[in-house]
Design a protein around this motif. Structure first.
Motif, PDB file in Angstrom:
ATOM      1  N   PRO A  89       0.834  -1.205   0.000  1.00 32.88           N
ATOM      2  CA  PRO A  89       0.000   0.000   0.000  1.00 32.88           C
ATOM      3  C   PRO A  89       0.869   1.256   0.000  1.00 32.88           C
ATOM      4  O   PRO A  89       2.002   1.244   0.483  1.00 32.88           O
ATOM      5  N   ARG A  90       0.308   2.348  -0.536  1.00 35.57           N
ATOM      6  CA  ARG A  90       1.007   3.641  -0.563  1.00 35.57           C
ATOM      7  C   ARG A  90       0.107   4.708   0.041  1.00 35.57           C
ATOM      8  O   ARG A  90      -1.105   4.686  -0.147  1.00 35.57           O
ATOM      9  N   ILE A  91       0.723   5.644   0.739  1.00 32.37           N
ATOM     10  CA  ILE A  91      -0.001   6.719   1.425  1.00 32.37           C
ATOM     11  C   ILE A  91      -0.254   7.882   0.471  1.00 32.37           C
ATOM     12  O   ILE A  91       0.592   8.221  -0.351  1.00 32.37           O
ATOM     13  N   LEU A  92      -1.432   8.515   0.610  1.00 30.71           N
ATOM     14  CA  LEU A  92      -1.802   9.713  -0.140  1.00 30.71           C
ATOM     15  C   LEU A  92      -2.130  10.827   0.844  1.00 30.71           C
ATOM     16  O   LEU A  92      -2.931  10.624   1.762  1.00 30.71           O
ATOM     17  N   HIS A  93      -1.514  11.990   0.653  1.00 33.62           N
ATOM     18  CA  HIS A  93      -1.794  13.175   1.471  1.00 33.62           C
ATOM     19  C   HIS A  93      -2.458  14.231   0.598  1.00 33.62           C
ATOM     20  O   HIS A  93      -2.317  14.216  -0.637  1.00 33.62           O
ATOM     21  N   ALA A  94      -3.139  15.180   1.235  1.00 37.54           N
ATOM     22  CA  ALA A  94      -3.785  16.264   0.502  1.00 37.54           C
ATOM     23  C   ALA A  94      -2.785  16.909  -0.457  1.00 37.54           C
ATOM     24  O   ALA A  94      -1.656  17.204  -0.088  1.00 37.54           O
ATOM     25  N   GLY A  95      -3.203  17.067  -1.701  1.00 38.61           N
ATOM     26  CA  GLY A  95      -2.355  17.632  -2.740  1.00 38.61           C
ATOM     27  C   GLY A  95      -1.691  16.590  -3.610  1.00 38.61           C
ATOM     28  O   GLY A  95      -1.263  16.897  -4.727  1.00 38.61           O
ATOM     29  N   ASP A  96      -1.587  15.349  -3.142  1.00 38.67           N
ATOM     30  CA  ASP A  96      -1.009  14.280  -3.954  1.00 38.67           C
ATOM     31  C   ASP A  96      -1.963  13.910  -5.090  1.00 38.67           C
ATOM     32  O   ASP A  96      -3.193  14.010  -4.947  1.00 38.67           O
ATOM     33  N   VAL A  97      -1.405  13.465  -6.200  1.00 37.53           N
ATOM     34  CA  VAL A  97      -2.188  13.022  -7.348  1.00 37.53           C
ATOM     35  C   VAL A  97      -1.758  11.600  -7.700  1.00 37.53           C
ATOM     36  O   VAL A  97      -0.569  11.338  -7.884  1.00 37.53           O
ATOM     37  N   ALA A  98      -2.724  10.696  -7.779  1.00 41.15           N
ATOM     38  CA  ALA A  98      -2.455   9.313  -8.171  1.00 41.15           C
ATOM     39  C   ALA A  98      -3.101   9.065  -9.534  1.00 41.15           C
ATOM     40  O   ALA A  98      -4.278   9.369  -9.719  1.00 41.15           O
ATOM     41  N   GLU A  99      -2.316   8.542 -10.465  1.00 40.68           N
ATOM     42  CA  GLU A  99      -2.840   8.185 -11.779  1.00 40.68           C
ATOM     43  C   GLU A  99      -2.873   6.670 -11.881  1.00 40.68           C
ATOM     44  O   GLU A  99      -1.837   6.014 -11.728  1.00 40.68           O
ATOM     45  N   VAL A 100      -4.056   6.120 -12.125  1.00 43.79           N
ATOM     46  CA  VAL A 100      -4.246   4.678 -12.183  1.00 43.79           C
ATOM     47  C   VAL A 100      -4.490   4.281 -13.644  1.00 43.79           C
ATOM     48  O   VAL A 100      -5.491   4.689 -14.233  1.00 43.79           O
ATOM     49  N   PRO A 101      -3.583   3.498 -14.238  1.00 38.01           N
ATOM     50  CA  PRO A 101      -3.759   3.088 -15.629  1.00 38.01           C
ATOM     51  C   PRO A 101      -4.994   2.199 -15.820  1.00 38.01           C
ATOM     52  O   PRO A 101      -5.436   1.527 -14.880  1.00 38.01           O
ATOM     53  N   PRO A 102      -5.524   2.153 -17.034  1.00 45.77           N
ATOM     54  CA  PRO A 102      -6.667   1.277 -17.323  1.00 45.77           C
ATOM     55  C   PRO A 102      -6.343  -0.178 -16.992  1.00 45.77           C
ATOM     56  O   PRO A 102      -5.234  -0.645 -17.216  1.00 45.77           O
ATOM     57  N   GLY A 103      -7.343  -0.877 -16.428  1.00 46.59           N
ATOM     58  CA  GLY A 103      -7.206  -2.304 -16.181  1.00 46.59           C
ATOM     59  C   GLY A 103      -6.397  -2.701 -14.964  1.00 46.59           C
ATOM     60  O   GLY A 103      -6.296  -3.887 -14.663  1.00 46.59           O
ATOM     61  N   LEU A 104      -5.818  -1.756 -14.254  1.00 43.83           N
ATOM     62  CA  LEU A 104      -4.982  -2.076 -13.087  1.00 43.83           C
ATOM     63  C   LEU A 104      -5.877  -2.401 -11.885  1.00 43.83           C
ATOM     64  O   LEU A 104      -6.726  -1.599 -11.493  1.00 43.83           O
ATOM     65  N   VAL A 105      -5.679  -3.570 -11.286  1.00 46.78           N
ATOM     66  CA  VAL A 105      -6.459  -3.977 -10.118  1.00 46.78           C
ATOM     67  C   VAL A 105      -5.931  -3.213  -8.904  1.00 46.78           C
ATOM     68  O   VAL A 105      -4.739  -3.278  -8.588  1.00 46.78           O
ATOM     69  N   HIS A 106      -6.822  -2.470  -8.229  1.00 47.15           N
ATOM     70  CA  HIS A 106      -6.398  -1.606  -7.128  1.00 47.15           C
ATOM     71  C   HIS A 106      -7.564  -1.316  -6.182  1.00 47.15           C
ATOM     72  O   HIS A 106      -8.716  -1.641  -6.472  1.00 47.15           O
ATOM     73  N   TRP A 107      -7.240  -0.699  -5.057  1.00 44.29           N
ATOM     74  CA  TRP A 107      -8.233  -0.130  -4.152  1.00 44.29           C
ATOM     75  C   TRP A 107      -7.656   1.158  -3.595  1.00 44.29           C
ATOM     76  O   TRP A 107      -6.451   1.403  -3.664  1.00 44.29           O
ATOM     77  N   HIS A 108      -8.517   2.001  -3.000  1.00 47.09           N
ATOM     78  CA  HIS A 108      -8.066   3.226  -2.339  1.00 47.09           C
ATOM     79  C   HIS A 108      -9.091   3.622  -1.294  1.00 47.09           C
ATOM     80  O   HIS A 108     -10.261   3.265  -1.383  1.00 47.09           O
ATOM     81  N   GLY A 109      -8.621   4.330  -0.263  1.00 46.56           N
ATOM     82  CA  GLY A 109      -9.510   4.742   0.826  1.00 46.56           C
ATOM     83  C   GLY A 109      -8.742   5.487   1.892  1.00 46.56           C
ATOM     84  O   GLY A 109      -7.701   6.090   1.627  1.00 46.56           O
ATOM     85  N   ALA A 110      -9.265   5.440   3.129  1.00 50.96           N
ATOM     86  CA  ALA A 110      -8.673   6.158   4.259  1.00 50.96           C
ATOM     87  C   ALA A 110      -7.905   5.196   5.156  1.00 50.96           C
ATOM     88  O   ALA A 110      -8.283   4.036   5.302  1.00 50.96           O
ATOM     89  N   VAL A 111      -6.833   5.701   5.750  1.00 40.87           N
ATOM     90  CA  VAL A 111      -6.126   4.893   6.742  1.00 40.87           C
ATOM     91  C   VAL A 111      -6.958   4.857   8.019  1.00 40.87           C
ATOM     92  O   VAL A 111      -7.824   5.709   8.245  1.00 40.87           O
TER      93      VAL A 111
END
Length: 122
Positions: free
Chosen positions: A80-102
């Motif tokens: 897993p990777r952490i996201l903070h306010a202002g960060d931008v995550a780009e998820v390519p098509p077809g990539l199996v993933h999840w995202h949410g809050a710690v």
């Protein structure tokens, strides 16, 4: 002559996200729906502490702009990777993933995704 459309924040209804696609309490606020020729939607997604999406993919690239709190995302078979306010995550098509809050923190992001119809706009 065309003009800019402004939709006041109070005009948008917030809905509770479906438990079919999320764990925990997640709120969604549709900010922009696709309007031809554009196919891009934008959704403000707010995760309560520890809430997240289920594992999923998108047919097109998804861009997540973290706006509040501490979030986390994970790609299948990677840590897993952490996201903070202002960060931008780009998820390519077809990539199996999840995202949410710690655990212990709210997290919010704006999800931009192209769609031809209903799509998981988390």
């Amino acid at each position: 002559m065309a003009d800019v459309t402004i939709r006041p924040a109070g005009s948008r209804a917030t809905k509770t996200a479906s438990s079919d696609s999320f764990t925990g309490t997640v709120l969604q606020d549709s900010m922009a729906a696709p309007q031809a020729p554009s196919r891009t939607s934008a959704t403000l997604v707010t995760f309560t502490p520890g809430a997240r999406t289920n594992w999923h993919t998108h047919k097109t690239r998804q861009v997540l702009v973290a706006t509040q709190g501490t979030g986390m995302g994970q790609v299948k078979d990677k840590p897993p990777r952490i996201l903070h306010a202002g960060d931008v995550a780009e998820v390519p098509p077809g990539l199996v993933h999840w995202h949410g809050a710690v655990a212990g923190h709210l997290s919010a992001h704006i999800s931009f995704v192209e769609t031809n119809g209903p799509d998981n706009t988390s």
